[in-house]
Design a protein around this motif. Structure first.
Motif, PDB file in Angstrom:
ATOM      1  N   HIS A  39       0.872  -1.189   0.021  1.00  8.88           N
ATOM      2  CA  HIS A  39      -0.151   0.076  -0.006  1.00  8.88           C
ATOM      3  C   HIS A  39       0.830   1.352  -0.062  1.00  8.88           C
ATOM      4  O   HIS A  39       1.238   1.912   1.114  1.00  8.88           O
ATOM      5  CB  HIS A  39      -0.863   0.136   1.112  1.00  8.88           C
ATOM      6  CG  HIS A  39      -2.039   1.188   1.019  1.00  8.88           C
ATOM      7  ND1 HIS A  39      -3.490   0.852   1.581  1.00  8.88           N
ATOM      8  CD2 HIS A  39      -2.037   2.125   0.767  1.00  8.88           C
ATOM      9  CE1 HIS A  39      -4.091   1.654   1.555  1.00  8.88           C
ATOM     10  NE2 HIS A  39      -3.296   2.755   0.863  1.00  8.88           N
ATOM     11  N   GLU A 136      -5.864   2.794  -5.417  1.00 10.09           N
ATOM     12  CA  GLU A 136      -6.907   2.392  -4.490  1.00 10.09           C
ATOM     13  C   GLU A 136      -8.156   2.764  -4.781  1.00 10.09           C
ATOM     14  O   GLU A 136      -8.550   3.759  -5.461  1.00 10.09           O
ATOM     15  CB  GLU A 136      -6.510   3.291  -3.109  1.00 10.09           C
ATOM     16  CG  GLU A 136      -7.261   3.198  -2.206  1.00 10.09           C
ATOM     17  CD  GLU A 136      -6.601   3.720  -0.629  1.00 10.09           C
ATOM     18  OE1 GLU A 136      -5.175   4.291  -0.520  1.00 10.09           O
ATOM     19  OE2 GLU A 136      -7.214   3.820   0.240  1.00 10.09           O
ATOM     20  N   HIS A 168     -10.455   0.726  -0.236  1.00 10.97           N
ATOM     21  CA  HIS A 168     -10.418   1.597   0.809  1.00 10.97           C
ATOM     22  C   HIS A 168     -11.598   1.179   1.769  1.00 10.97           C
ATOM     23  O   HIS A 168     -12.546   1.498   1.254  1.00 10.97           O
ATOM     24  CB  HIS A 168     -10.274   3.089   0.471  1.00 10.97           C
ATOM     25  CG  HIS A 168     -10.343   4.129   1.729  1.00 10.97           C
ATOM     26  ND1 HIS A 168      -9.383   4.796   2.129  1.00 10.97           N
ATOM     27  CD2 HIS A 168     -11.514   4.214   2.777  1.00 10.97           C
ATOM     28  CE1 HIS A 168      -9.508   5.547   3.295  1.00 10.97           C
ATOM     29  NE2 HIS A 168     -10.701   5.189   3.624  1.00 10.97           N
ATOM     30  N   HIS A 215      -6.874  -0.668   5.242  1.00 14.50           N
ATOM     31  CA  HIS A 215      -7.195   0.089   6.519  1.00 14.50           C
ATOM     32  C   HIS A 215      -7.912  -0.822   7.423  1.00 14.50           C
ATOM     33  O   HIS A 215      -8.758  -0.143   8.462  1.00 14.50           O
ATOM     34  CB  HIS A 215      -7.694   1.384   6.332  1.00 14.50           C
ATOM     35  CG  HIS A 215      -7.145   2.098   5.153  1.00 14.50           C
ATOM     36  ND1 HIS A 215      -6.032   2.420   5.118  1.00 14.50           N
ATOM     37  CD2 HIS A 215      -7.675   2.625   3.996  1.00 14.50           C
ATOM     38  CE1 HIS A 215      -5.670   3.520   4.299  1.00 14.50           C
ATOM     39  NE2 HIS A 215      -6.681   3.454   3.398  1.00 14.50           N
ATOM     40  N   ASP A 276       0.947   2.774   3.613  1.00 14.56           N
ATOM     41  CA  ASP A 276       0.480   4.217   3.277  1.00 14.56           C
ATOM     42  C   ASP A 276       1.180   5.289   3.350  1.00 14.56           C
ATOM     43  O   ASP A 276       0.697   6.170   3.749  1.00 14.56           O
ATOM     44  CB  ASP A 276      -0.836   4.106   3.919  1.00 14.56           C
ATOM     45  CG  ASP A 276      -1.873   4.965   3.191  1.00 14.56           C
ATOM     46  OD1 ASP A 276      -1.808   5.587   2.083  1.00 14.56           O
ATOM     47  OD2 ASP A 276      -3.262   4.998   3.997  1.00 14.56           O
TER      48      ASP A 276
HETATM   49 ZN   LIG Z   1      -6.929   4.537   1.917  1.00 17.95          ZN
END
Ligand SMILES: [Zn+2]
Length: 315
Positions: A39, A136, A168, A215, A276
């Motif tokens: 990610h 994403e 997401h 997430h 991320d």
């Molecule tokens: Zn995200």
């Protein structure tokens, strides 16, 4: 991803392993060989070249033994600047649907086609091996559902070419967090669109599609859409997850608790490491500090599960 890309990644991995053996680079995670970051984001197109951003990303990956990162791109020229520039280091995919942004047509992202990459362009990139994922998928930010008509051709394309899709999930970020720290961001934001349950119609149509939920746990382990997440993982073997934000922004004990519950529920072979864009070393230290995690479980999270999911050669 085509054979040429896989061969490039394999070659690159071998080079990195040799380089690691020859240097005294940080060895704390050497037992894990090379790590896969599932990610990551390229910078917004208009900022990509500032402050050596790309070169610093590569340096940070090398420092942390990250051989491959799964990269979200938001403009067509990022293929040239990221994927072709650093062969074998990135598996790229377009962000979509890009959110509305008051005062700016879209969030600097695939602006020419209302926040969606052109399908012809996308198919050409997939065939050429330059795009290997969709990532994403930004349903929260866009305020639209995975079943929305406008994204149907993209699900179909992912299924046709058998490429993984990163979505997401969870309800955040809260107002002022993440992209929402920009006051212009995302007037249609809707956290309910991050419910993994909404992916069921897609998976009913394409049951073999590889989807990774992003997430997971960021609403707090056991809270938010936790039950829906576990139910979807139970029903679809081809659904995996990353713990981004949970593994960095949430307190360490909540990350550990999310991990414990997922492993106890039998999903230790679906959890994948991701940053991320948050510095990898801080997240890796958390994994090192969790004493009950066995070396086998840790290695699965840091690379083994991602190798299987993205069909990469062993790192
Ligand atoms: Zn995200």
């Amino acid at each position: 991803m085509n054979g040429a890309s896989l061969r490039r990644i394999a070659r690159r991995s071998l080079l990195l392993i040799s380089a690691t053996l020859l240097t005294t680079a940080p060895m704390a995670y050497a037992e894990h060989q090379q790590i896969i970051d599932v990610h990551r984001h390229a910078a917004w197109p208009h900022t990509s070249d500032r402050n050596n951003f790309r070169a610093n990303v590569i340096k940070a990956m090398d420092r942390n033994n990250i051989s491959v990162a799964v990269l979200s791109i938001s403009s067509t020229d990022q293929i040239e600047r990221w994927v072709k520039r650093y062969p074998g280091r990135f598996i790229a995919g377009p962000m979509l649907p890009c959110p509305e942004n008051s005062g700016h047509p879209r969030f600097h992202c695939f602006e020419s086609n209302r926040g969606l990459p052109e399908l012809d362009w996308l198919e050409r990139q997939i065939k050429a091996g330059h795009v290997g994922v969709l990532h994403e998928m930004m349903f929260n930010y866009d305020g639209s559902a995975p079943a929305d008509e406008k994204v149907q051709p993209y699900w179909a394309l992912a299924a046709e070419y058998d490429i993984p899709v990163g979505v997401h999930t969870e309800s955040g970020p809260p107002p002022g967090g993440g992209l929402r720290s920009d006051p212009k961001c995302c007037p249609n934001y809707n956290g309910d669109m991050g419910n993994p349950e909404l992916l069921r119609p897609v998976l009913q149509t394409y049951p073999g599609l590889r989807i990774w939920l992003q997430h997971v746990g960021s609403d707090g382990p056991g809270s938010g859409f936790w039950d829906e997440t576990l139910a979807l993982l139970a029903d679809y073997q081809n659904v995996y997850l990353d713990l981004t934000i949970t593994n960095s922004v949430l307190p360490a004990d909540q990350h550990e608790e999310a991990l414990r519950q997922l492993i106890n529920a039998g999903f230790g072979d679906r959890i994948m490491f991701g940053t991320d864009n948050i510095p990898a070393d801080t997240i890796l230290k958390r994994y090192e500090a969790i004493e009950w995690l066995t070396p086998t479980q840790r290695a699965a999270i840091l690379h083994g599960n991602a190798e299987r999911f993205f069909r990469l050669p062993p790192q």
